[in-house]
Design an enzyme around this catalytic site. Structure first.
Site, PDB file in Angstrom:
ATOM      1  N   GLY A 249       0.794  -3.997   2.694  1.00  0.00           N
ATOM      2  CA  GLY A 249       2.000  -3.258   3.033  1.00  0.00           C
ATOM      3  C   GLY A 249       3.088  -3.409   1.984  1.00  0.00           C
ATOM      4  O   GLY A 249       3.785  -2.444   1.646  1.00  0.00           O
ATOM      5  N   ASP A 250       3.248  -4.624   1.462  1.00  0.00           N
ATOM      6  CA  ASP A 250       4.231  -4.862   0.399  1.00  0.00           C
ATOM      7  C   ASP A 250       3.881  -4.050  -0.846  1.00  0.00           C
ATOM      8  O   ASP A 250       4.759  -3.541  -1.549  1.00  0.00           O
ATOM      9  CB  ASP A 250       4.273  -6.349   0.042  1.00  0.00           C
ATOM     10  CG  ASP A 250       4.456  -7.235   1.262  1.00  0.00           C
ATOM     11  OD1 ASP A 250       5.156  -6.815   2.195  1.00  0.00           O
ATOM     12  OD2 ASP A 250       3.893  -8.343   1.278  1.00  0.00           O
TER      13      ASP A 250
END
Length: 307
Positions: A249-250
């Site tokens: 996600g990052d």
């Protein structure tokens, strides 16, 4: 400039046991890795893979903090960390037949150190982007992200929010450049089960209507959906072997923010976002430049029409 804020960084100590971990018994392993961890730090590392400069902000302390700072500087990632008295936490990731995580709580941040980070926002310029992501360590007020956002707005800079729950909802009215919940976080946000594209579209558009300029909802192997004020896109890469869900996600946040800051093209930024997230998922660590470019060739982005 892009700034990443990691309020509660960590060393991620990843171990690869040969056998299933036996509780209450001696376990051995031959392979292990150590990485500087924390959502904002992950974003800075993937931005580096995209050749996009950033400055990593946040709190570090003790020998784990020194490891994080030195590792990032070796990777030529700029840092302006605030040093605190207590040690930065060490998180243990066990990559056995199942993935298990043991995460520490981190140091308590004093009021003086909180104000030092707020003061750093005075260095922002119009057009800068600040990425706010991850949990808060002890001692911080519930509205600390909101106070940071107010400082960012005062300098006419943009911000990205990658948190959950009330912190995410409270930030939307300040018009974040990007909000990025995953599908499970979106379900928790609205206390519902999203089991159809119609529901996904409804709740994704709801976040936009509350103020977010762009929303990306990630869905694991099913790809991701980008919501803008006027359009909805579904993006997906060619399937591969899932190795690492931590940091995917990052990586998506880094891909979108890094490319959008240069192009102002949401669709192209989304394409890179999907590529970066997928490349990390297929890797033991975060995505590399080579991995991203390889996956990028397989990414499809299609416009979704509402029924």
């Amino acid at each position: 400039m892009i700034y990443t804020v990691t309020l509660n960084p960590s060393i991620d100590y990843v171990i690869f046991p040969d056998e299933q971990i036996r509780l209450g018994d001696l376990n051995r392993f031959d392979k292990s890795q150590k990485f500087p961890g924390g959502k904002g730090i992950n974003v800075s590392r993937v931005l580096k893979a995209l050749d996009k400069p950033s400055i990593a902000l946040g709190y570090i302390g003790g020998f784990p903090g020194a490891f994080i700072k030195e590792t990032l500087e070796r990777q030529t990632i700029s840092t302006q960390f605030i040093e605190v008295n207590d040690d930065t936490r060490i998180n243990v990731k066990i990559k056995g037949s199942e993935e298990t995580e043991l995460n520490g709580s981190g140091p308590v941040i004093s009021k003086d150190d909180q104000n030092r980070l707020l003061d750093q926002m005075s260095d922002l310029n119009k057009g800068d982007i600040v990425i706010l992501s991850g949990s808060k360590p002890g001692g911080m007020p519930d509205d600390f992200y909101q106070v940071l956002i107010e400082r960012i707005h005062e300098k006419q800079a943009e911000f990205v929010i990658d948190t959950t729950g009330k912190e995410l909802m409270d930030a939307l009215g300040n018009q974040p450049l990007l909000a990025k919940p995953n599908i499970h976080e979106l379900e928790a946000l609205y206390s519902t089960r999203i089991d159809s594209n119609e529901k996904l579209i409804h709740y994704g558009k709801e976040l936009v209507s509350k103020g977010a300029k762009h929303v990306i909802v990630s869905m694991g192997k099913d790809g991701a959906v980008l919501f803008t004020k006027d359009e909805i896109y579904h993006g997906k890469a060619e399937e591969g072997q899932l190795i690492n869900s931590v940091g995917a996600g990052d990586s998506m946040v880094a891909g979108f923010t890094g490319v959008y800051s240069d192009t102002q093209n949401a669709k192209e930024a989304f394409r890179y976002s999907v590529a970066c997230g997928t490349a990390t998922a297929f890797n033991t660590d975060l995505a590399t430049e080579k991995d991203i470019q390889t996956v990028l060739k397989t990414v499809t982005v299609e416009k979704w029409e509402e029924n």
